[in-house]
Design a protein around this motif. Structure first.
Motif, PDB file in Angstrom:
ATOM      1  N   HIS A 266       0.829  -1.217   0.000  1.00 37.83           N
ATOM      2  CA  HIS A 266       0.000   0.000   0.000  1.00 37.83           C
ATOM      3  C   HIS A 266       0.856   1.258   0.000  1.00 37.83           C
ATOM      4  N   GLU A 267       2.129   1.156   0.519  1.00 37.14           N
ATOM      5  CA  GLU A 267       2.988   2.350   0.554  1.00 37.14           C
ATOM      6  C   GLU A 267       3.317   2.836  -0.858  1.00 37.14           C
TER       7      GLU A 267
ATOM      8  N   GLY B 103       1.153   3.382  -3.149  1.00 35.30           N
ATOM      9  CA  GLY B 103       0.099   4.318  -3.562  1.00 35.30           C
ATOM     10  C   GLY B 103      -0.330   4.046  -4.988  1.00 35.30           C
TER      11      GLY B 103
ATOM     12  N   ASP C 220      -4.214  -6.574  -0.088  1.00 34.39           N
ATOM     13  CA  ASP C 220      -3.101  -5.841  -0.687  1.00 34.39           C
ATOM     14  C   ASP C 220      -3.641  -4.846  -1.726  1.00 34.39           C
ATOM     15  N   ARG C 221      -2.719  -4.170  -2.455  1.00 39.66           N
ATOM     16  CA  ARG C 221      -3.134  -3.106  -3.388  1.00 39.66           C
ATOM     17  C   ARG C 221      -4.167  -3.586  -4.410  1.00 39.66           C
TER      18      ARG C 221
ATOM     19  N   ALA D 243      -7.603  -4.802  -2.849  1.00 37.78           N
ATOM     20  CA  ALA D 243      -8.406  -3.686  -2.337  1.00 37.78           C
ATOM     21  C   ALA D 243      -9.190  -2.962  -3.433  1.00 37.78           C
TER      22      ALA D 243
END
Ligand code: TYD
Length: 209
Positions: A61-62, A64, A156-157, A160
């Protein structure tokens, strides 16, 4: 695309979130090993040292927001390294190589999910892999409304993303498999685990002999 010209046999498991791919990879590997075969199990993204770093970027997620083309190229880079250093050497030795996700994941997620042109995504992976295609792709099909509830860890990214994204992914996996029963086996992932694994094993064995 060329298929797999090596002495080994290449199986890919594909499908949406929560379809139970990793369980089926494990069960197939176990059954084939019991039958005396050399088996290499692997996954994308992240089954090489460089791939592990790409995986952190792709799923953390960091990271972005990533431009969809950047995301597609990073998955292709992971795949290039994966084929060159894990998959192709295994197939050259005559092993059965079983991967949890391959090219169709990029076509479905970055193509249909992110709405890039699926044909472009296919071409990028074709270049990245030197055209290596699985001998058999098993699609474990599950309604994302069900699959997305099956996580034990935080999303996770990609997980989501909204339901509509995952629905497009599912439809695209099914579209890819349609009309190609030799290369694809589509199974209902809500069926009992042992029934699914028995069907997969029979499909692999019928192609190995
Ligand atoms: P992962 O944690 O390996 O689990 P699973 O395969 O069980 O879902 O997640 C990988 C994520 O990366 C998953 O959400 C699908 C996504 N993905 C792509 O978007 N494109 C790709 O080319 C690949 C290989 C995976």
């Amino acid at each position: 695309m060329v298929s797999n010209p090596s002495p080994g046999f290449f199986v890919a498991f594909e499908g949406g979130e929560g379809a139970g791919k990793s369980t089926q990879v494990r069960l197939l590997a176990k059954a084939l090993k019991t039958g005396g075969r050399e088996v290499v199990t692997t996954h994308e993204p992240g089954d090489t040292p460089v791939g592990k770093r790409l995986r952190e970027i792709l799923l953390g997620h960091e990271t972005g927001d990533l431009d969809p083309r950047t995301e597609a190229l990073l998955y292709a880079a992971d795949r290039a390294e994966h084929v060159a250093s894990v998959v192709q050497p295994a197939l050259d030795r005559g092993a059965v190589c079983i991967t949890d996700r391959y090219i169709d994941s990029s076509i479905a997620y970055q193509g249909a999910g992110r709405t890039l042109d699926p044909a472009d995504i296919g071409r990028i992976s074709e270049w990245a892999t030197g055209g290596l295609l699985p001998d058999l792709t098993v699609v474990l099909d599950v309604d994302p409304a069900v699959g997305l509830t099956r996580f034990s860890s935080p999303a996770d990214r990609l997980e989501a993303e909204p339901l509509a994204f995952h629905q497009r992914v599912r439809e695209h996996f099914l579209a890819l498999s349609r009309g190609n029963p030799r290369r694809y086996l589509v199974l209902d992932a809500t069926e009992p685990v042992d029934d699914v694994s028995a069907t997969v094993l029979a499909a692999v064995e019928s192609r190995l002999t």
